[in-house]
Design a protein around this motif. Structure first.
Motif, short mmCIF file in Angstrom:
data_model
loop_
_atom_site.label_atom_id
_atom_site.label_comp_id
_atom_site.label_asym_id
_atom_site.label_seq_id
_atom_site.Cartn_x
_atom_site.Cartn_y
_atom_site.Cartn_z
N MET A 1 0.85 -1.19 0.00
CA MET A 1 0.00 0.00 0.00
C MET A 1 0.89 1.24 0.00
O MET A 1 1.80 1.38 0.80
CB MET A 1 -0.90 0.00 1.23
CG MET A 1 -1.90 1.15 1.26
SD MET A 1 -2.93 1.17 2.76
CE MET A 1 -3.86 -0.33 2.53
N SER A 2 0.61 2.16 -0.94
CA SER A 2 1.44 3.35 -1.06
C SER A 2 1.20 4.29 0.13
O SER A 2 0.22 4.16 0.87
CB SER A 2 1.10 4.09 -2.37
OG SER A 2 -0.22 4.57 -2.34
N ASN A 3 2.15 5.21 0.28
CA ASN A 3 2.03 6.17 1.38
C ASN A 3 0.76 7.01 1.25
O ASN A 3 0.10 7.31 2.26
CB ASN A 3 3.26 7.08 1.39
CG ASN A 3 4.52 6.32 1.74
OD1 ASN A 3 4.48 5.35 2.49
ND2 ASN A 3 5.65 6.75 1.18
N LEU A 4 0.41 7.40 0.02
CA LEU A 4 -0.78 8.22 -0.18
C LEU A 4 -2.05 7.44 0.18
O LEU A 4 -2.97 7.97 0.80
CB LEU A 4 -0.85 8.70 -1.63
CG LEU A 4 -2.05 9.58 -2.00
CD1 LEU A 4 -2.08 10.83 -1.12
CD2 LEU A 4 -2.02 9.95 -3.47
N THR A 5 -2.09 6.14 -0.19
CA THR A 5 -3.26 5.32 0.13
C THR A 5 -3.41 5.16 1.63
O THR A 5 -4.52 5.26 2.18
CB THR A 5 -3.13 3.94 -0.54
OG1 THR A 5 -2.95 4.12 -1.96
CG2 THR A 5 -4.36 3.10 -0.29
N ARG A 6 -2.30 4.89 2.32
CA ARG A 6 -2.36 4.76 3.79
C ARG A 6 -2.82 6.05 4.42
O ARG A 6 -3.60 6.05 5.39
CB ARG A 6 -0.99 4.36 4.33
CG ARG A 6 -0.63 2.91 4.12
CD ARG A 6 0.50 2.49 5.06
NE ARG A 6 1.71 3.27 4.79
CZ ARG A 6 2.67 2.88 3.96
NH1 ARG A 6 2.56 1.71 3.30
NH2 ARG A 6 3.73 3.62 3.74
N PHE A 7 -2.36 7.16 3.89
CA PHE A 7 -2.76 8.47 4.42
C PHE A 7 -4.26 8.68 4.25
O PHE A 7 -4.94 9.12 5.18
CB PHE A 7 -1.98 9.56 3.68
CG PHE A 7 -2.44 10.95 3.99
CD1 PHE A 7 -2.11 11.57 5.19
CD2 PHE A 7 -3.22 11.66 3.08
CE1 PHE A 7 -2.55 12.86 5.47
CE2 PHE A 7 -3.65 12.95 3.36
CZ PHE A 7 -3.31 13.54 4.56
N LEU A 8 -4.79 8.32 3.07
CA LEU A 8 -6.22 8.50 2.83
C LEU A 8 -7.06 7.57 3.71
O LEU A 8 -8.12 7.97 4.20
CB LEU A 8 -6.54 8.24 1.36
CG LEU A 8 -5.92 9.21 0.34
CD1 LEU A 8 -6.29 8.82 -1.07
CD2 LEU A 8 -6.38 10.63 0.64
N VAL A 9 -6.59 6.35 3.93
CA VAL A 9 -7.32 5.41 4.79
C VAL A 9 -7.37 5.94 6.22
O VAL A 9 -8.42 5.89 6.88
CB VAL A 9 -6.66 4.02 4.75
CG1 VAL A 9 -7.24 3.10 5.84
CG2 VAL A 9 -6.84 3.38 3.39
N ARG A 10 -6.27 6.48 6.71
CA ARG A 10 -6.25 7.04 8.06
C ARG A 10 -7.23 8.21 8.18
O ARG A 10 -7.92 8.34 9.19
CB ARG A 10 -4.83 7.52 8.42
CG ARG A 10 -3.83 6.42 8.65
CD ARG A 10 -2.62 6.93 9.43
NE ARG A 10 -2.01 8.09 8.81
CZ ARG A 10 -1.03 8.03 7.92
NH1 ARG A 10 -0.55 6.84 7.54
NH2 ARG A 10 -0.51 9.12 7.40
N ARG A 11 -7.28 9.04 7.14
CA ARG A 11 -8.20 10.18 7.20
C ARG A 11 -9.65 9.73 7.14
O ARG A 11 -10.51 10.27 7.81
CB ARG A 11 -7.90 11.15 6.03
CG ARG A 11 -6.62 11.91 6.19
CD ARG A 11 -6.70 12.89 7.36
NE ARG A 11 -7.64 13.96 7.09
CZ ARG A 11 -8.80 14.13 7.69
NH1 ARG A 11 -9.19 13.30 8.64
NH2 ARG A 11 -9.59 15.14 7.37
N LEU A 12 -9.93 8.71 6.32
CA LEU A 12 -11.31 8.21 6.21
C LEU A 12 -11.79 7.59 7.51
O LEU A 12 -12.97 7.66 7.85
CB LEU A 12 -11.41 7.20 5.07
CG LEU A 12 -11.36 7.78 3.64
CD1 LEU A 12 -11.26 6.66 2.61
CD2 LEU A 12 -12.59 8.63 3.37
#
Length: 332
Positions: A1-12
């Motif tokens: 999982m890319s850094n951007l995807t992990r960031f978006l999951v955390r925000r969601l």
């Protein structure tokens, strides 16, 4: 999982708990206010005991606090919540008022972009000059001036004195594409309707935007000056690179806090400005929330807060995505 995807999951993952928290606090504040809501909704002191009892049963006001909250939220989310004051569906009332607030917000945001950002850049480029001083004073006045005073002043000048605007009604074209006359008139190239919308909404939008214009101008000035003091600027000057390259990099590096604040401002504008909409007689979302408070209709108030929370958190999420694209360091 890319850094951007992990960031978006955390925000969601923070989206739903925040929304629940906002609505729960609103419900808590509304229900702890002294008074009998069923009696108020039924007509006050002259209310029939049978009608009061029926309202208590229908809205489960005799149930525990937590059960009332989940019942109200379920009814709101399934669009089956009927306001005990107006006897209309809560979501239908919100959707009906939303186009007014969207038009007001879009025009106000245009004012903020077209005035706040250029004034901030000009102030930064003319640092410590008379132009810089004038812009900073204007920004300070914009942040400090009372909205209601500015609104009545603009009404006196542009309506009472010169009749350049109108304060009656809300223009609606005979066609509907998006349901928002401002956007529909642009799509259909309907100049007459577009002019009517501007005559009705320009002054309210400017009134709503005025404090944010000054705030954005000061923020842009400070961010631009911070970016201009970076070592990379001296390096580009030493290499003799074109000024357009230099200012493009400065603008990119200074845009991170600007994008964040603009996103929050846009979300705040979309909540509807109760004072602005009330003074100018605009039946928007802000006026709806204010009327709900005045009528002790906290079911409609919860619906409005839920809707506002969804909008605000969605805009916040989009801002975070933009922020992560501009500055990859925030993804970690």
């Amino acid at each position: 999982m890319s850094n951007l995807t992990r960031f978006l999951v955390r925000r969601l993952l923070t989206f739903i708990p925040t929304l629940v928290g906002v609505t729960f606090v609103t419900f808590l504040i509304a229900t702890v206010v002294p008074g009998n809501p069923a009696k108020l909704w039924a007509g006050g002191e002259k209310a029939s005991p049978e009608v009061v009892e029926q309202i208590v049963r229908e809205y489960r006001l005799d149930r525990p606090f937590w059960e009332q909250y989940f019942f109200f939220m379920y009814k709101l989310l399934t669009n089956t919540m009927i306001s005990p004051v107006t006897s209309n569906y809560v979501w239908d009332m919100i959707v009906e008022r939303l186009p007014v607030t969207i038009q007001l917000t879009l025009l106000a945001f245009v004012f903020i972009i077209l005035l706040g950002i250029p004034l901030g850049i000009i102030s930064a480029l003319t640092r410590d000059t008379i132009i810089d001083a004038v812009i900073r004073i204007m920004a300070l006045v914009g942040i400090s001036i009372p909205i209601f005073w500015l609104a009545y002043l603009l009404i006196f000048v542009f309506y009472t004195k010169y009749r350049l605007i109108t304060l009656a009604g809300t223009p609606e074209p005979p066609y509907s594409i998006t349901g928002i006359p401002l956007i529909d008139s642009i799509i259909m190239l309907d100049a007459a309707t577009f002019e009517d919308v501007l005559r009705r909404y320009t002054i309210p939008a400017f009134t709503l935007a005025y404090p944010s214009i000054g705030f954005v101008a000061r923020l842009v000035r400070n961010s631009f000056l911070d970016a201009m003091s970076g070592d990379y600027v001296e390096f580009m000057d030493a290499r003799g690179l074109p000024s357009t390259w230099k200012y493009r990099h400065i603008l990119r590096n200074s845009s991170i806090p600007i994008v964040t604040v603009l996103g929050l401002i846009f979300g705040g504008l979309l909540t509807g400005a109760p004072i602005t909409e009330t003074i100018f007689g605009l039946p928007g979302l802000g006026k709806f929330l204010l009327d709900s408070i005045n009528n002790y209709d906290y079911l409609s108030l919860m619906g409005g807060v839920l809707f506002v929370g969804i909008i605000y958190l969605t805009v916040n999420l989009l801002v975070d995505i933009t922020y992560a694209i501009i500055d990859p360091r925030v993804r970690y």
